[in-house]
Design an enzyme around this catalytic site. Structure first.
Site, PDB file in Angstrom:
ATOM      1  N   GLU A 413       0.850  -1.194   0.000  1.00 14.93           N
ATOM      2  CA  GLU A 413       0.000   0.000   0.000  1.00 14.93           C
ATOM      3  C   GLU A 413       0.880   1.237   0.000  1.00 14.93           C
ATOM      4  O   GLU A 413       1.772   1.352   0.848  1.00 14.93           O
ATOM      5  CB  GLU A 413      -0.834   0.087   1.290  1.00 14.93           C
ATOM      6  CG  GLU A 413      -1.981  -0.846   1.397  1.00 14.93           C
ATOM      7  CD  GLU A 413      -2.789  -0.606   2.667  1.00 14.93           C
ATOM      8  OE1 GLU A 413      -2.340   0.115   3.558  1.00 14.93           O
ATOM      9  OE2 GLU A 413      -3.888  -1.151   2.744  1.00 14.93           O
TER      10      GLU A 413
HETATM   11  C1  NOJ Z   1      -4.301   1.527   5.181  1.00 16.32           C
HETATM   12  C2  NOJ Z   1      -5.503   0.631   5.142  1.00 16.32           C
HETATM   13  O1  NOJ Z   1      -5.076  -0.683   5.083  1.00 16.32           O
HETATM   14  C3  NOJ Z   1      -6.422   0.932   3.959  1.00 16.32           C
HETATM   15  O2  NOJ Z   1      -7.563   0.152   4.082  1.00 16.32           O
HETATM   16  C4  NOJ Z   1      -6.720   2.407   3.933  1.00 16.32           C
HETATM   17  O3  NOJ Z   1      -7.618   2.727   2.903  1.00 16.32           O
HETATM   18  C5  NOJ Z   1      -5.414   3.154   3.777  1.00 16.32           C
HETATM   19  N1  NOJ Z   1      -4.575   2.876   4.928  1.00 16.32           N
HETATM   20  C6  NOJ Z   1      -5.590   4.661   3.686  1.00 16.32           C
HETATM   21  O4  NOJ Z   1      -6.024   5.150   4.905  1.00 16.32           O
END
Ligand code: NOJ
EC number: 3.2.1.21
Length: 569
Positions: A413
């Site tokens: 991410e």
């Molecule tokens: C991390 C989380 O895992 C995800 O679900 C979220 O959308 C993002 N952070 C952004 O806040």
């Protein structure tokens, strides 16, 4: 402490080497001149991400059970504007369209999560397996593979079956370890011949702290100073158990890998020459990333957590530390249970010590004895916590390398949001964020960090937990007010596509033209989006008004005909 000093020395050494080798590669500065033109190793994997509750919608369709998020979002006042993920992006029905978007971007992988209650409605494998839910994920995985997109599958992105919360208290209860293992085992059995990258948990820090300490997330418990530690303890055990299950029962047949995805901010000492600031920054990272990574890679909680929480628990008159303890057997069972590390990273903080006297009540935050600061000059285009600080990403990646034995890393991410009011698809700030963060990752690869892939967060705008739909992280804009949930490409889609097709940043001349070209193409999407209410109106006309008018006409003609016929007779 020793490792921290080694890392610092490494930074200084890297600085000296880099500055003497090439002037445009100075990691200490976030200047234009420090941009590094080069490409990633061949085979580097580019992807985008989503999670089940944030995107699928279809919350009660085809036999799905309720999750803690379905229950939490129904409580008034928990979510911005009382939004829910009931329909969200309707990913459940639109996954084929979404795979076309991924194909168009030439993504190598797609990171998504499986909703536990969609395939086990009560949470328990022994009670009922929902074959329709299984079929949905089978179709999704098959279609990804048909399009040469590798699935990276998360088993738990926060949507615990509600019944497990009600009956057992969710992650406060050690019985979750076995229930989660049963669920994971079922996923390996049904999908494991096709899925080769498994991630047990996404961002367990958030599950523990926001779910059981602050209560901002489901299940909304506020068990300050104990709840988060207990939840984390069970999550770490559950992760290890699932890794062993895969290792013993499936690895030789399926030849896949099992990792965990940890999300953490970087903590930079306010003054890098001040020992107390350095130690506070170390504590910040150990309480964040190290809380989960140190047991999994090195066998136990970070010493600094044991010391601080133990000492504070003593001062509070408790007989034992609020931080649970792993037995020697558990430590060796947990150590080494990670074939690759998933890393989520968004932002950075400056850190300095701050004393929280124990009389003020215990909490995870007070246990760390530190204060977080930000530089007001850092850009913050979206979520209030998310400042763009690209250099922190490189430091974080190097930290992982030094602390945990240079594991294989997939960035699971990374991305930036914009506020709800922004309907401009020409998202210049997002292109800048991706450009700078991915460039820092490239530098980290050159530093020797074993990064194998990168996942932009997120493919689509989606349900941003307690912020509802007010914060948009997507490469694609989703019009949530339209029941068809149309997707519109933001300029960053074009920009990311260029990074992917060049596998990095080949040369200055080319890279500098990317933003301009991306903005040119997004202008037409802007027009489409602006016309969306009109299209929505036309759809309403064609779906409701026209059929109603036609039916009325037919009825009236029939009545008229009857009168005519009667008149004749
Ligand atoms: C991390 C989380 O895992 C995800 O679900 C979220 O959308 C993002 N952070 C952004 O806040």
């Amino acid at each position: 402490m020793l490792q921290w000093c080694i890392l610092r020395t490494y930074h200084v050494l890297a600085l000296v080497l880099c500055v003497s080798a090439r002037e445009d590669f100075d990691w200490t500065k976030n200047e234009k001149t420090s941009f590094y033109y080069s490409t990633f190793p061949t085979g580097f994997s580019w992807g985008a991400g989503s999670s089940a509750y944030q995107t699928e919608g279809a919350w009660n369709i085809d036999g799905k059970g309720m999750s803690i998020w379905d229950a939490f979002t129904r409580k008034k006042g928990k979510i911005f504007l009382n939004d829910t993920g009931d329909t969200s992006c309707d990913g459940y029905n639109k996954f084929k369209d979404d795979i076309s978007l991924m194909k168009d971007m030439k993504l190598n992988h797609y990171r998504f999560s499986i909703s536990w209650p969609r395939i086990l409605p009560s949470g328990l494998k022994s009670e009922h397996i929902n074959e329709k839910g299984i079929k949905y994920y089978e179709d999704l995985i098959n279609m990804l593979l048909d399009n040469k997109i590798t699935p990276i599958v998360i088993l738990y992105h926060w949507d615990l079956p509600q019944l497990l919360q009600e009956k057992y208290g969710g992650w406060q209860n050690v019985s979750m370890v076995n229930y989660f293992n049963d669920f994971a085992n079922l996923c390996f059995e049904r999908f494991g011949h096709k899925v080769k990258y498994w991630i047990t948990f996404n961002n367990p820090w958030s599950i523990a702290v926001e779910g059981y300490e602050t209560g901002e997330h489901a299940p909304g418990m506020k068990l300050k100073g104990t709840g988060a530690y207990k939840a984390a303890h069970h999550i770490i055990k559950a992760h290890a158990k699932v890794w062993h299950t895969y290792d013993m029962q499936w690895r030789s047949k399926q030849k896949g890998m099992v990792g965990i995805s940890l999300t953490a901010d970087w903590g930079e000492p306010v003054d890098i020459t001040n020992q107390r600031d350095i130690e506070a920054a170390e504590r910040y990272i150990e309480f964040y990333l190290g809380w989960f990574a140190t047991p999994i890679f090195n066998g136990d909680y970070p010493q600094v957590m044991k010391d601080y929480i133990g000492r504070k628990s003593g001062q509070q008159g408790l007989g034992a530390s609020r931080l649970p303890v792993f037995s020697p057997q558990e430590k060796s069972y947990i150590k080494g249970t990670c074939d690759f590390l998933g890393l989520g990273h968004f932002t950075t903080r400056y850190i300095t010590p701050k004393n929280y006297p124990s009389g003020l009540g215990d909490s995870y935050f007070a246990d760390r004895d530190l204060a977080e600061l930000v530089d007001p000059k850092w850009p913050d285009p979206g979520s209030e916590w998310l400042y763009s600080v690209p250099w922190g990403f490189r430091r974080m990646l190097n930290f992982v390398k030094t602390q945990y034995g240079n594991p294989m890393v997939y960035v699971t991410e990374n991305g930036v949001s914009e506020k709800m009011v922004c309907t401009d698809l020409c998202d210049d700030w997002r292109m800048q964020y991706f450009k700078d963060y991915i460039n820092e990752m490239l530098k980290a690869v050159k530093d020797g960090v074993n990064v194998k892939g990168y996942t932009a967060w997120s493919l689509l705008d989606n349900f941003e937990w307690d912020e509802g739909f007010s914060e948009r992280f997507g490469l694609y804009y989703v019009d949530f007010s339209n029941k068809n949930k149309p997707r519109y490409p933001k300029a960053s889609v074009q920009f990311y596509k260029r990074i992917i097709s060049s596998n990095g940043f080949p040369n200055q001349r080319e890279v500098e033209s990317w933003k301009r070209k991306a903005v040119e193409t997004c202008a037409s999407s802007n027009q489409l989006l602006a016309a969306d209410p009109l299209i929505g109106h036309m759809e309403m006309v064609s779906e409701i008004v026209i059929p109603t008018v036609c039916t009325l006409c037919i009825l009236l003609s029939a009545v008229f005909l009857m009168f005519l016929l009667r008149g004749r007779i």
